[in-house]
Design a protein around this motif. Structure first.
Motif, PDB file in Angstrom:
ATOM      1  N   ASP A  19       0.853  -1.190   0.000  1.00 31.09           N
ATOM      2  CA  ASP A  19       0.000   0.000   0.000  1.00 31.09           C
ATOM      3  C   ASP A  19       0.888   1.240   0.000  1.00 31.09           C
ATOM      4  O   ASP A  19       1.872   1.307   0.743  1.00 31.09           O
ATOM      5  CB  ASP A  19      -0.908  -0.030   1.238  1.00 31.09           C
ATOM      6  CG  ASP A  19      -1.930   1.074   1.232  1.00 31.09           C
ATOM      7  OD1 ASP A  19      -1.550   2.229   1.523  1.00 31.09           O
ATOM      8  OD2 ASP A  19      -3.105   0.786   0.953  1.00 31.09           O
ATOM      9  N   ASP A  62       0.181   4.240   1.073  1.00 22.16           N
ATOM     10  CA  ASP A  62       0.042   5.027   2.301  1.00 22.16           C
ATOM     11  C   ASP A  62       0.559   4.302   3.540  1.00 22.16           C
ATOM     12  O   ASP A  62       0.945   4.944   4.506  1.00 22.16           O
ATOM     13  CB  ASP A  62      -1.427   5.412   2.515  1.00 22.16           C
ATOM     14  CG  ASP A  62      -1.948   6.282   1.374  1.00 22.16           C
ATOM     15  OD1 ASP A  62      -1.167   7.103   0.849  1.00 22.16           O
ATOM     16  OD2 ASP A  62      -3.135   6.122   1.024  1.00 22.16           O
ATOM     17  N   ASP A  63       0.536   2.974   3.511  1.00 25.81           N
ATOM     18  CA  ASP A  63       0.979   2.191   4.664  1.00 25.81           C
ATOM     19  C   ASP A  63       1.678   0.936   4.147  1.00 25.81           C
ATOM     20  O   ASP A  63       1.029  -0.033   3.763  1.00 25.81           O
ATOM     21  CB  ASP A  63      -0.225   1.823   5.539  1.00 25.81           C
ATOM     22  CG  ASP A  63       0.171   1.145   6.837  1.00 25.81           C
ATOM     23  OD1 ASP A  63       1.343   0.738   6.986  1.00 25.81           O
ATOM     24  OD2 ASP A  63      -0.710   1.004   7.705  1.00 25.81           O
ATOM     25  N   GLU A  64       3.010   0.963   4.155  1.00 26.98           N
ATOM     26  CA  GLU A  64       3.786  -0.140   3.603  1.00 26.98           C
ATOM     27  C   GLU A  64       3.599  -1.447   4.349  1.00 26.98           C
ATOM     28  O   GLU A  64       3.971  -2.506   3.852  1.00 26.98           O
ATOM     29  CB  GLU A  64       5.276   0.227   3.567  1.00 26.98           C
ATOM     30  CG  GLU A  64       5.614   1.148   2.427  1.00 26.98           C
ATOM     31  CD  GLU A  64       7.107   1.196   2.163  1.00 26.98           C
ATOM     32  OE1 GLU A  64       7.831   0.300   2.609  1.00 26.98           O
ATOM     33  OE2 GLU A  64       7.532   2.139   1.477  1.00 26.98           O
ATOM     34  N   ARG A  65       3.008  -1.392   5.539  1.00 25.47           N
ATOM     35  CA  ARG A  65       2.756  -2.633   6.282  1.00 25.47           C
ATOM     36  C   ARG A  65       1.621  -3.429   5.661  1.00 25.47           C
ATOM     37  O   ARG A  65       1.503  -4.622   5.882  1.00 25.47           O
ATOM     38  CB  ARG A  65       2.413  -2.321   7.750  1.00 25.47           C
ATOM     39  CG  ARG A  65       3.560  -1.665   8.513  1.00 25.47           C
ATOM     40  CD  ARG A  65       3.086  -1.209   9.857  1.00 25.47           C
ATOM     41  NE  ARG A  65       2.067  -0.160   9.669  1.00 25.47           N
ATOM     42  CZ  ARG A  65       1.384   0.409  10.643  1.00 25.47           C
ATOM     43  NH1 ARG A  65       1.595   0.067  11.893  1.00 25.47           N
ATOM     44  NH2 ARG A  65       0.483   1.338  10.385  1.00 25.47           N
TER      45      ARG A  65
END
Length: 150
Positions: A91, A93-96
């Motif tokens: 993602d 916005d949020d690499e997690r």
């Protein structure tokens, strides 16, 4: 030992888990030759079913729907990606968050798999009406067991 010895609860015939285990194993066994023709496992098949329905989902959401942990899901998804059926992307916005999207090739697999449910249903000795009732009971049980494990 006599049957009134206080160990009735340990008789195999008194267990719910045993018939569930045997039936689940036998149903999955009936899928095997059909899925072998597609080159996928049962777990890969149910994963693809979720993706055919949703097209794109996070790994976490797939795991939640299928009751699979990341240790099982990660290698399974890697194999599906190697076969060209899915793409995994981080993602922005949020690499997690890892998102899985079904590819065109994965959608073509859906066409090949479309006859599998009827083929399996035809070799399971239960009436369509009983199958609906059993599925409802098992889904209800899954929901309650899921709630109690949280």
């Amino acid at each position: 030992m006599e049957s009134g010895d206080g160990y009735e609860c340990l008789k195999l015939e008194n267990q719910l888990c045993f018939p569930l285990y045997v039936c689940a194993k036998e149903v999955v066994r009936r899928y095997r030759p059909l899925l072998d023709e597609l080159g996928i496992t049962y777990t890969q098949y149910i994963t693809m079913m979720v993706l055919w329905e949703h097209r794109s989902m996070s790994v976490k959401d797939i795991g939640t729907l299928l009751c699979l942990d990341s240790g099982t899901l990660t290698p399974l998804l890697k194999k599906l990606e190697e076969k060209g059926y899915i793409e995994r992307t981080r993602d922005r916005d949020d690499e997690r968050v890892l998102t899985v999207t079904v590819t065109d090739s994965g959608m073509m697999l859906r066409e090949k798999a479309s006859s599998i449910p009827a083929a399996v249903a035809s070799c399971i000795p239960i009436s369509p009406e009983d199958a609906v009732v059993l599925a409802r009971i098992l889904r209800e049980m899954m929901g309650k067991l899921g709630e109690s494990s949280q």
